[in-house]
Write a protein that holds these residues in place. Structure first.
Motif, PDB file in Angstrom:
ATOM      1  N   GLU A   1       0.910  -1.111  -0.016  1.00  0.00           N
ATOM      2  CA  GLU A   1       0.014  -0.032   0.062  1.00  0.00           C
ATOM      3  C   GLU A   1       0.912   1.234  -0.108  1.00  0.00           C
ATOM      4  O   GLU A   1       0.548   2.221  -0.664  1.00  0.00           O
ATOM      5  CB  GLU A   1      -0.929   0.033   1.480  1.00  0.00           C
ATOM      6  CG  GLU A   1      -2.056  -0.996   1.061  1.00  0.00           C
ATOM      7  CD  GLU A   1      -2.978  -1.081   2.352  1.00  0.00           C
ATOM      8  OE1 GLU A   1      -2.435  -0.532   3.411  1.00  0.00           O
ATOM      9  OE2 GLU A   1      -3.866  -1.708   2.491  1.00  0.00           O
ATOM     10  N   ASN A   2       1.912   1.216   0.795  1.00  0.00           N
ATOM     11  CA  ASN A   2       2.928   2.363   0.843  1.00  0.00           C
ATOM     12  C   ASN A   2       3.579   2.586  -0.597  1.00  0.00           C
ATOM     13  O   ASN A   2       3.778   3.845  -0.929  1.00  0.00           O
ATOM     14  CB  ASN A   2       3.842   2.142   1.981  1.00  0.00           C
ATOM     15  CG  ASN A   2       3.042   2.640   3.388  1.00  0.00           C
ATOM     16  OD1 ASN A   2       3.180   3.970   3.726  1.00  0.00           O
ATOM     17  ND2 ASN A   2       2.614   1.826   4.007  1.00  0.00           N
ATOM     18  N   MET A   3       4.035   1.424  -1.049  1.00  0.00           N
ATOM     19  CA  MET A   3       4.815   1.565  -2.420  1.00  0.00           C
ATOM     20  C   MET A   3       3.852   1.996  -3.605  1.00  0.00           C
ATOM     21  O   MET A   3       4.216   2.765  -4.313  1.00  0.00           O
ATOM     22  CB  MET A   3       5.210   0.151  -2.807  1.00  0.00           C
ATOM     23  CG  MET A   3       6.345  -0.414  -1.722  1.00  0.00           C
ATOM     24  SD  MET A   3       6.999  -2.086  -1.925  1.00  0.00           S
ATOM     25  CE  MET A   3       7.550  -2.088  -3.609  1.00  0.00           C
ATOM     26  N   GLU A   4       2.624   1.722  -3.452  1.00  0.00           N
ATOM     27  CA  GLU A   4       1.493   2.099  -4.346  1.00  0.00           C
ATOM     28  C   GLU A   4       1.464   3.653  -4.265  1.00  0.00           C
ATOM     29  O   GLU A   4       1.238   4.199  -5.333  1.00  0.00           O
ATOM     30  CB  GLU A   4       0.276   1.214  -4.298  1.00  0.00           C
ATOM     31  CG  GLU A   4      -0.749   1.645  -5.571  1.00  0.00           C
ATOM     32  CD  GLU A   4      -0.394   1.485  -6.833  1.00  0.00           C
ATOM     33  OE1 GLU A   4      -0.652   1.975  -7.743  1.00  0.00           O
ATOM     34  OE2 GLU A   4       0.565   0.498  -7.162  1.00  0.00           O
ATOM     35  N   ARG A   5       1.165   4.052  -3.088  1.00  0.00           N
ATOM     36  CA  ARG A   5       1.004   5.487  -2.971  1.00  0.00           C
ATOM     37  C   ARG A   5       2.144   6.295  -3.332  1.00  0.00           C
ATOM     38  O   ARG A   5       2.077   7.404  -3.971  1.00  0.00           O
ATOM     39  CB  ARG A   5       0.707   5.672  -1.407  1.00  0.00           C
ATOM     40  CG  ARG A   5       0.166   7.195  -1.010  1.00  0.00           C
ATOM     41  CD  ARG A   5      -0.570   7.178   0.171  1.00  0.00           C
ATOM     42  NE  ARG A   5       0.287   6.462   1.525  1.00  0.00           N
ATOM     43  CZ  ARG A   5      -0.367   5.213   2.037  1.00  0.00           C
ATOM     44  NH1 ARG A   5      -1.425   4.937   1.600  1.00  0.00           N
ATOM     45  NH2 ARG A   5       0.377   4.679   2.870  1.00  0.00           N
ATOM     46  N   LEU A   6       3.279   5.810  -3.203  1.00  0.00           N
ATOM     47  CA  LEU A   6       4.748   6.682  -3.660  1.00  0.00           C
ATOM     48  C   LEU A   6       4.753   6.598  -5.089  1.00  0.00           C
ATOM     49  O   LEU A   6       4.836   7.500  -5.432  1.00  0.00           O
ATOM     50  CB  LEU A   6       5.937   5.950  -2.813  1.00  0.00           C
ATOM     51  CG  LEU A   6       6.007   6.136  -1.352  1.00  0.00           C
ATOM     52  CD1 LEU A   6       7.076   5.188  -0.862  1.00  0.00           C
ATOM     53  CD2 LEU A   6       6.170   7.504  -1.045  1.00  0.00           C
ATOM     54  N   LYS A   7       4.176   5.576  -5.690  1.00  0.00           N
ATOM     55  CA  LYS A   7       4.364   5.438  -6.878  1.00  0.00           C
ATOM     56  C   LYS A   7       3.303   6.485  -7.629  1.00  0.00           C
ATOM     57  O   LYS A   7       3.616   7.103  -8.778  1.00  0.00           O
ATOM     58  CB  LYS A   7       4.053   3.837  -7.445  1.00  0.00           C
ATOM     59  CG  LYS A   7       3.974   3.843  -8.841  1.00  0.00           C
ATOM     60  CD  LYS A   7       3.681   2.148  -9.242  1.00  0.00           C
ATOM     61  CE  LYS A   7       3.888   2.010 -10.625  1.00  0.00           C
ATOM     62  NZ  LYS A   7       3.434   0.706 -11.195  1.00  0.00           N
TER      63      LYS A   7
ATOM     64  N   ASP B   1       2.261   9.206  -6.362  1.00  0.00           N
ATOM     65  CA  ASP B   1       2.476  10.707  -6.146  1.00  0.00           C
ATOM     66  C   ASP B   1       3.997  10.805  -6.028  1.00  0.00           C
ATOM     67  O   ASP B   1       4.477  10.537  -4.942  1.00  0.00           O
ATOM     68  CB  ASP B   1       1.729  11.065  -4.838  1.00  0.00           C
ATOM     69  CG  ASP B   1       1.681  12.810  -4.562  1.00  0.00           C
ATOM     70  OD1 ASP B   1       2.588  13.413  -5.297  1.00  0.00           O
ATOM     71  OD2 ASP B   1       0.781  13.053  -3.796  1.00  0.00           O
ATOM     72  N   ASP B   2       4.810  11.397  -6.958  1.00  0.00           N
ATOM     73  CA  ASP B   2       6.133  11.765  -6.955  1.00  0.00           C
ATOM     74  C   ASP B   2       6.451  12.664  -5.730  1.00  0.00           C
ATOM     75  O   ASP B   2       7.691  12.569  -5.438  1.00  0.00           O
ATOM     76  CB  ASP B   2       6.455  12.109  -8.461  1.00  0.00           C
ATOM     77  CG  ASP B   2       6.472  10.939  -9.484  1.00  0.00           C
ATOM     78  OD1 ASP B   2       6.322   9.861  -9.161  1.00  0.00           O
ATOM     79  OD2 ASP B   2       6.242  11.291 -10.485  1.00  0.00           O
ATOM     80  N   LYS B   3       5.540  13.413  -5.490  1.00  0.00           N
ATOM     81  CA  LYS B   3       5.880  14.355  -4.432  1.00  0.00           C
ATOM     82  C   LYS B   3       6.261  13.945  -3.147  1.00  0.00           C
ATOM     83  O   LYS B   3       6.913  14.429  -2.346  1.00  0.00           O
ATOM     84  CB  LYS B   3       4.856  15.481  -4.251  1.00  0.00           C
ATOM     85  CG  LYS B   3       4.483  16.443  -5.567  1.00  0.00           C
ATOM     86  CD  LYS B   3       3.398  17.446  -5.367  1.00  0.00           C
ATOM     87  CE  LYS B   3       3.440  18.234  -6.513  1.00  0.00           C
ATOM     88  NZ  LYS B   3       2.191  19.239  -6.576  1.00  0.00           N
ATOM     89  N   LEU B   4       5.771  12.835  -3.004  1.00  0.00           N
ATOM     90  CA  LEU B   4       5.651  11.790  -1.729  1.00  0.00           C
ATOM     91  C   LEU B   4       7.225  11.236  -1.497  1.00  0.00           C
ATOM     92  O   LEU B   4       7.596  10.800  -0.523  1.00  0.00           O
ATOM     93  CB  LEU B   4       4.677  11.234  -1.280  1.00  0.00           C
ATOM     94  CG  LEU B   4       3.397  11.706  -1.135  1.00  0.00           C
ATOM     95  CD1 LEU B   4       2.299  10.535  -1.045  1.00  0.00           C
ATOM     96  CD2 LEU B   4       3.441  12.625  -0.030  1.00  0.00           C
ATOM     97  N   SER B   5       7.787  10.972  -2.874  1.00  0.00           N
ATOM     98  CA  SER B   5       8.861  10.136  -2.836  1.00  0.00           C
ATOM     99  C   SER B   5      10.287  10.926  -2.461  1.00  0.00           C
ATOM    100  O   SER B   5      10.421  11.761  -2.759  1.00  0.00           O
ATOM    101  CB  SER B   5       9.220   9.639  -4.373  1.00  0.00           C
ATOM    102  OG  SER B   5      10.361   9.061  -4.468  1.00  0.00           O
ATOM    103  N   ASP B   6      10.804  10.341  -1.451  1.00  0.00           N
ATOM    104  CA  ASP B   6      12.105  10.630  -0.747  1.00  0.00           C
ATOM    105  C   ASP B   6      12.705   9.502  -0.293  1.00  0.00           C
ATOM    106  O   ASP B   6      12.434   8.983   0.659  1.00  0.00           O
ATOM    107  CB  ASP B   6      11.846  11.672   0.318  1.00  0.00           C
ATOM    108  CG  ASP B   6      12.810  12.454   0.784  1.00  0.00           C
ATOM    109  OD1 ASP B   6      14.199  11.756   0.593  1.00  0.00           O
ATOM    110  OD2 ASP B   6      12.934  13.071   1.665  1.00  0.00           O
ATOM    111  N   PRO B   7      13.674   8.865  -0.700  1.00  0.00           N
ATOM    112  CA  PRO B   7      14.379   7.484  -0.533  1.00  0.00           C
ATOM    113  C   PRO B   7      14.751   7.647   0.992  1.00  0.00           C
ATOM    114  O   PRO B   7      14.465   6.469   1.552  1.00  0.00           O
ATOM    115  CB  PRO B   7      15.492   7.386  -1.488  1.00  0.00           C
ATOM    116  CG  PRO B   7      15.100   8.070  -2.647  1.00  0.00           C
ATOM    117  CD  PRO B   7      14.262   9.468  -2.306  1.00  0.00           C
TER     118      PRO B   7
END
Length: 817
Positions: free
Chosen positions: A290-296, A298-304
């Protein structure tokens, strides 16, 4: 400033709304129910006086309580006393920013209870008892912290005796004193649980070898096997090598299993998902996906490097219980039945093997700071569980034998340790439940102890109160339930000393607590005197002081009372002799009992002098035994049919304050409520029953309840009043629908009814407009009730409308409070 918009209040940050009506009726005791709309930090303040609009509890130096729902970004529940934080626990999801939520907070002599939902005193979320209670708090302020909060439907309720008794019992303390300086250890579930065994070598029976550095990480087979598939197939397999897995990923997996929560950098979510899938911990797999799908999406949420929190969705109030973790209770039960992964065999002498158990599961319920107390051949609760984790040689022992332990109750306790629930067999058996309570106390399983206390209180009958109190009175950890039972006996003193002599078997300290109790409620001080004498004699027969007086003609107090003579001397001053009739005091003064007991003689003479001289001397006025009890009853005695001496007439005078008006039409204050089984109509009019005017047609029509037809009229005396009913009157309306079979009943909550008078084929009513009255006898006449009803149990003699209960007058008599 605080804004009032339509039906709700908006409270800005750092301010507080105060209203004169937001006030407990009784200082230190009350409940406030409300709805709030907020992201977090719904804050209520309880003070002895109203604060100012610009008030903020952080700057308040006066005594007060503060309860904060949704502190720390809606993650915590906090309670402060005089600005000092005393409670800070997980309170996830208490607040909501998308809609109004319902909550309630009650305070009862320092016991603070918090709940959510539309029904006050239901849905308890948390309880805490102040060891130094502020019994003066009365006014309620609606406050906020750093964001606006909207409040609506704020209601202040009184705490009444019909509230389930266990809800007034607090167990959430780490240690208390029993009143005699003895320390009682209690479980603190926020500091103890499976999380303490995370990567712990204690009781571990397997190892993970992680990464290229081959780091060893200990774990527990039973716990892991119940949460997924960890690829150990036999007891001899105790090492799992994971050379391609980093320690951080394995730690996140184990932390999730042992605590129900973990966190991991975004870039490791895929690795955690893969490891969770390998070991089939499917709830964590779903969380990662679920978290991986949400990050996928919305690029704004992505921060490694950003940390992601993962929480098991079934967090319960007591986070130490296995049922609140991603662990299959069904698998654990199966392991206990089959003995798979077990590391301790438990025997009971004269019974044999009772369980092949798992030390880590049993140790979850241990009090970590309990002292080792082991007597010859008998394991105490602390030593039984604590020996698994204290480094002693017993930690390697695979067999334990217990003595003097009931096998059935012990096995029920083990079942509870594995699933956190009591089965129906335990709940339905009062004797087994009591055995389980004693075992839970003996073995220190505090949460089970609490559950047993709650169930015993909820299913308590009037006849079981004294026997139960006799059993638990000497157990320090049962102090809350002991105090609840003592208060119950005190508030229904007439019943418990008149229905049986069970009370004479109580220990002296307990009986003294009852006699001294500030809530002692009694219809006559003569009954207090009789109870003390019966207790002193340990009599098995109900008797009064006159019988004791006759016995003393040929005996002495030392023989009659034996070792309890001193207790009689100590208890007699708690009788309020000046409240007795003067004629009775004169009889006592001339009696044998007074001449044989000097203490009684002095008290009777003091009361006579007080009545003769009046209340001129100030020092006498200050003595408790010269004062009326605040909870005493007023006797409303039946004189004749249709008289002006009943409860409903008394209510129409606002309890003696002004001339009579129909209590259902009072504009200022409706003192009582009357309802019928059928809807209101021209001929189903509740106010007719107390109107004092004859009505030709008035009936309650039939309705279907629990598959049965019935018709009834119900009277609610109000939350502040109760009646010990000993007489009631009905009047037939103008019809010939004469009742023949009906019950007259009482209730504390309006749901559970007690029969006070059962009428079967009663032919008393045989004329239209006829009055008829009946006395209420037996022990139930000594029980106070708030609700009363007359209910048809069979059809009337009218064949046309056989289930119409046709009466146009109702009156009740007895001892009113």
């Amino acid at each position: 400033m605080v804004e009032k918009k339509d039906t709700f209040l908006t409270v800005p940050p750092f301010e507080c709304a105060w209203r004169e009506d937001l006030k407990f009726r009784e200082a230190g005791r009350g409940c406030v129910a409300f709805e709030a709309y907020a992201c977090n930090d719904v804050t209520l303040v309880f003070r002895q006086n109203v604060g100012s609009q610009g008030y903020h509890y952080k700057r308040d130096s006066s005594p007060h309580y503060t309860v904060i729902l949704g502190s720390h970004r809606n993650r915590r529940l906090r309670i402060e006393v005089n600005g000092k934080n005393v409670v800070d626990v997980a309170g996830i999801g208490l607040c909501c920013s998308s809609s109004f939520q319902s909550y309630w907070i009650s305070i009862y002599d320092g016991l603070i209870s918090v709940g959510n939902g539309n029904y006050p005193l239901q849905g308890v979320v948390f309880q805490w008892r102040d060891p130094n209670p502020n019994c003066g708090v009365q006014y309620i302020g609606l406050s906020s912290w750093d964001k606006h909060v909207k409040y609506r439907n704020v209601n202040v309720l009184s705490l009444t005796p019909h509230v389930p008794q266990w809800k007034h019992v607090s167990f959430g303390v780490s240690q208390v004193e029993d009143g005699e300086g003895e320390e009682i250890i209690m479980m603190d579930y926020e500091k103890w649980g499976l999380k303490n065994f995370l990567e712990s070598w204690e009781l571990s029976d397997m190892l993970f070898i992680v990464g290229s550095e081959e780091r060893p990480v200990p774990a527990h087979k039973a716990i892991l096997a119940a949460s997924g598939n960890f690829s150990f197939c036999s007891p001899s397999s105790f090492v799992v090598k994971l050379p391609m897995v980093s320690y951080g990923v394995l730690h996140a997996l184990l932390q999730y299993i042992y605590t129900g929560w973990t966190q991991i950098p975004q870039h490791q979510l895929g690795s955690l998902r893969a490891l969770s899938l390998q070991f089939e911990v499917m709830s964590l797999v779903k969380q990662c996906e679920e978290n991986m799908e949400r990050l996928k999406q919305d690029d704004k949420l992505s921060d490694p490097s950003k940390i992601v929190e993962l929480t098991y969705p079934c967090i319960q109030l007591h986070s130490s219980t296995l049922a609140s973790l991603p662990i299959s209770i069904e698998r654990l039960r199966q392991f206990k039945l089959t003995g798979q992964y077990s590391d301790v065999n438990i025997y009971i002498e004269s019974y044999g093997l009772v369980a092949r158990a798992h030390k880590v599961v049993l140790s979850l319920w241990s009090v970590p700071f309990a002292k080792i107390e082991e007597t010859t051949n008998i394991f105490s609760i602390s030593s039984f569980f604590q020996m698994f984790t204290n480094g002693m040689s017993e930690s390697m022992t695979s067999e334990i034998t217990l003595k003097d332990v009931p096998a059935e109750a012990f096995m029920a306790m083990l079942d509870f340790l594995y699933d956190g629930e009591l089965n129906d067999k335990i709940i339905d058996s009062g004797a087994l439940l009591l055995q389980l309570l004693l075992l839970a106390d003996q073995f220190g399983v505090t949460f089970l102890h609490q559950e047993c206390c709650k169930m015993l209180l909820d299913c308590l009958s009037e006849d079981s109160v004294c026997p139960l109190l006799q059993v638990i009175s000497s157990i320090p950890s049962c102090r809350p339930i002991r105090e609840t039972l003592e208060r119950r006996i005190s508030m229904n003193f007439d019943y418990y000393i008149s229905s049986s002599t069970d009370f004479v078997s109580l220990d002296e300290a307990t009986f003294i607590n009852i006699i001294k109790h500030p809530d002692l409620t009694v219809t006559s001080e003569e009954k207090v005197l009789n109870a003390i004498l019966m207790f002193g004699m340990r009599t098995k027969e109900l008797l009064g002081w006159e019988m004791v007086d006759e016995l003393l003609v040929n005996s002495e107090p030392e023989i009659l009372f034996g070792e309890r003579l001193q207790s009689v001397y100590d208890l007699l001053p708690f009788v309020r002799f000046p409240l007795l009739p003067y004629s009775l005091l004169e009889k006592l003064q001339k009696s044998n009992i007074t001449s044989h007991i000097p203490v009684l003689q002095d008290l009777v003479i003091e009361a006579i002098n007080f009545i003769q001289c009046g209340q001129a001397r100030l020092e006498n006025e200050e003595k408790v035994r010269f004062q009326h009890r605040h909870s005493s009853y007023r006797e409303l005695q039946y004189i004749c049919d249709g008289d002006n001496h009943g409860v409903l007439y008394f209510a129409g005078t606002s309890y003696g304050e002004h001339p009579w008006v129909n209590p259902l039409l009072a504009e200022v204050r409706k003192t009582i409520t009357i309802t019928a089984s059928s809807p209101r109509s021209r001929y189903t009019d509740p106010k007719v029953l107390v109107s004092r005017t004859y009505q030709g047609t008035c009936y309650a029509g039939p309705r279907l309840e629990n598959g049965h037809i019935c018709s009834w009229w119900t009277v609610d005396l109000g939350q502040d009043h109760q009646l010990m009913c000993n007489y009631y009157t009905l009047r037939q309306d103008g019809s010939k629908a004469f009742p023949r079979s009906w019950n007259f009943q009482g209730s504390l909550d309006g749901k559970n009814w007690t029969n006070l008078k059962v009428h079967e084929n009663d032919g008393t009513v045989c004329k239209p407009g006829q009055f008829a009255s009946w006395s209420i006898t037996g022990p139930n006449a000594l029980l106070p009730f708030r609700y009363f009803r007359v209910v048809l149990t069979r059809p009337t003699v009218d064949a046309t409308n056989p289930w119409n209960f046709s009466i146009c007058y109702l009156e009740l008599y007895g001892y009113f409070h």
